[in-house]
Design a protein around this motif. Structure first.
Motif, mmCIF file in Angstrom:
data_model
loop_
_atom_site.group_PDB
_atom_site.id
_atom_site.type_symbol
_atom_site.label_atom_id
_atom_site.label_comp_id
_atom_site.label_asym_id
_atom_site.label_seq_id
_atom_site.Cartn_x
_atom_site.Cartn_y
_atom_site.Cartn_z
ATOM 1 N N ALA A 6 7.745 7.570 -8.919
ATOM 2 C CA ALA A 6 6.277 8.105 -8.270
ATOM 3 C C ALA A 6 5.520 9.102 -9.258
ATOM 4 O O ALA A 6 4.068 9.131 -9.094
ATOM 5 C CB ALA A 6 6.841 8.854 -6.812
ATOM 6 N N GLU A 119 12.564 -0.882 -6.250
ATOM 7 C CA GLU A 119 11.401 0.294 -6.387
ATOM 8 C C GLU A 119 10.256 0.425 -7.252
ATOM 9 O O GLU A 119 9.372 0.641 -6.672
ATOM 10 C CB GLU A 119 12.494 1.660 -6.880
ATOM 11 C CG GLU A 119 11.706 2.881 -6.775
ATOM 12 C CD GLU A 119 12.568 4.079 -7.494
ATOM 13 O OE1 GLU A 119 11.818 5.155 -7.470
ATOM 14 O OE2 GLU A 119 13.699 3.812 -7.797
ATOM 15 N N LYS A 123 6.496 0.265 -5.645
ATOM 16 C CA LYS A 123 5.386 1.418 -6.135
ATOM 17 C C LYS A 123 4.285 0.991 -6.664
ATOM 18 O O LYS A 123 3.348 1.592 -6.615
ATOM 19 C CB LYS A 123 6.189 2.338 -7.359
ATOM 20 C CG LYS A 123 7.332 3.159 -6.862
ATOM 21 C CD LYS A 123 6.932 4.195 -5.904
ATOM 22 C CE LYS A 123 8.260 5.044 -5.479
ATOM 23 N NZ LYS A 123 7.599 6.158 -4.580
ATOM 24 N N ASP A 126 2.111 -0.416 -3.748
ATOM 25 C CA ASP A 126 1.559 1.137 -3.180
ATOM 26 C C ASP A 126 0.528 1.264 -4.206
ATOM 27 O O ASP A 126 -0.656 1.962 -3.441
ATOM 28 C CB ASP A 126 2.618 2.003 -2.698
ATOM 29 C CG ASP A 126 3.645 1.564 -1.727
ATOM 30 O OD1 ASP A 126 3.508 0.568 -1.015
ATOM 31 O OD2 ASP A 126 4.655 2.298 -1.831
#
Length: 456
Positions: A6, A119, A123, A126
């Motif tokens: 992130a 993951e 990400k 998104d």
């Protein structure tokens, strides 16, 4: 401390805005599609209709000599109007940052890219890096359910597909056949973790441990947890942590017992020596490892791993008898199309071909096509190559043909932080710094706190 995914995405978002001044154009939208309202898609249609050759940039994490270049060469020979160029990025933190920066800045960016792990793809979706594939899939006539199985491809919260998986990493238990025969044991065709532990103890002889693990890739605690709950194993259906699971406790106790009895290389030793599955199995440190089909490439590498015993394949153990969770494997090599690619239709043509036939070129390197219609006997033949004396074909074909439920972890809040919590408390237990009850209490408390913090 390494930055989380992130944090990395936040950094490249900032960089993208500075470089291109169009940060808002990269956002995700439920209405985004490959239709005429998408300027990039319109550009693709006009470029392909003009008679000019299209060049697609394709980025992946596999070295070109391990299959990707053969696949691309085969495509280019048959499709002179759409040329594909393959670029390898290293699948580590810096390599993934390089890919994210290229996608978000749109500077020398790939049209098609691979993501490795739930993951990473979550990400990127998104952050608006990938285009919705639904219209492109429909236009190409690619039947997701027939080719891959709709249950094996995630639709995201907006109801769209953003990737198609190209690799089916089948989890297996790899066993030294000489050790199996010496112990008078037969190859299991189905078994539980308790039965696996009993076998490991029987196979332990002198310096040869019954089993071992790659400490960088997990422990029996989380493996047994996934056997019990393959979907989002770290969280319960109510959103709290699943760290008080009886399956997780049983897995930790099983590993502790194996280490204490001398049937398993202790985790502390494995960490200190950076033990890998291939090193444990092929250098005679362990008679069996629960890993995946990709280890075949190391079995065939007798220059770096000289050995003369044959490896046979058993299914992955189950938490409960009769289970079918393949917790050592799963769908991977997620193929996506860059949201800003001007050649989306051409990119989908390549993906369609790659998933139906092109990725057979990846098999000798240990990657299994997700195409349900692929010839499993041919796949086994390609995997084995000229190493039939080292790899048992019958048990390999049986492992490839299994009907498995594969685990996914798309909806776990703070997955990196939860993994760190688990690792810290698990290691305290295995090192004898706390009891199993103290470990389970700490795991549950810290796990819930981590999830609560992620929601704020």
């Amino acid at each position: 401390m390494k930055r989380t995914m992130a944090t990395s995405i936040g950094a490249v978002l900032a960089l993208s805005m500075a470089l291109s001044g169009c940060g808002g154009s990269n956002g995700n939208s439920n209405s985004a599609s490959s239709g005429s309202s998408d300027p990039a898609a319109s550009s693709a249609s006009s470029s392909q209709g003009s008679g000019k050759a299209v060049t697609l940039k394709f980025w992946g994490g596999v070295p070109p000599e391990s299959g990707p270049q053969d696949a691309v060469d085969a495509w280019n020979q048959a499709h002179p109007d759409i040329k594909v160029e393959y670029t390898r990025y290293v699948n580590d933190d810096s390599g993934n940052l390089k890919l994210d920066t290229a996608l978000l800045s749109n500077q020398d960016a790939p049209d098609i890219f691979m993501s490795y792990g739930d993951e990473r793809i979550t990400k990127r979706v998104d952050a608006g890096m990938a285009t919705p594939l639904d219209d492109l899939i429909a236009q190409s006539g690619f039947d997701v359910d027939d080719i891959i199985g709709a249950e094996n491809v995630k639709k995201f919260a907006d109801g769209h597909y953003y990737y198609l998986p190209a690799n089916k990493n089948v989890g297996v238990t790899l066993i030294n056949k000489s050790a199996l025969d010496a112990a008078g044991e037969t190859l299991p065709t189905s078994w539980t973790w308790d039965q696996f532990a009993a076998m490991a103890k029987k196979l332990t002889k002198g310096d040869l441990k019954g089993t071992a693990q790659d400490p960088a890739l997990g422990s029996f605690g989380d493996m047994m947890l996934t056997s019990d709950k393959p979907i989002d194993s770290f969280v319960k259906d109510d959103g709290t942590s699943n760290f008080d699971s009886p399956a997780l406790k049983a897995g930790l106790e099983l590993q502790k017992d194996l280490e204490s009895s001398g049937a398993m290389t202790p985790r502390a030793e494995a960490v200190a020596n950076k033990l890998t599955y291939q090193d444990a199995l092929l250098t005679g440190k362990a008679a069996t490892v629960v890993s995946a089909i990709f280890l075949i490439r190391y079995i065939k590498d007798v220059q770096n791993y000289p050995h003369d015993f044959q490896v046979v394949f058993a299914p992955v153990p189950q938490y409960k008898e009769g289970g079918n969770v393949n917790n050592g494997g799963g769908m991977g090599d997620y193929m996506s199309i860059n949201k800003n690619s001007p050649n989306k239709e051409a990119a989908m043509q390549f993906i369609d071909w790659y998933l139906k036939e092109g990725d057979m070129a990846m098999v000798p390197g240990g990657r299994i096509p997700t195409n349900k219609h692929a010839d499993q006997a041919e796949i086994a033949k390609l995997l084995i190559g000229d190493a039939g004396n080292l790899i048992d074909r019958t048990s390999l074909e049986a492992a490839l043909s299994g009907d498995w439920t594969y685990p996914t972890s798309y909806n776990v809040p703070a997955p990196t932080e939860l993994r760190q919590v688990y690792t810290e408390e698990m290691e305290k237990y295995l090192l004898g710094a706390q009891t199993i009850d103290q470990t389970m209490a700490a795991l549950k408390k810290r796990g819930d706190e981590t999830i609560d913090s992620a929601k704020k």
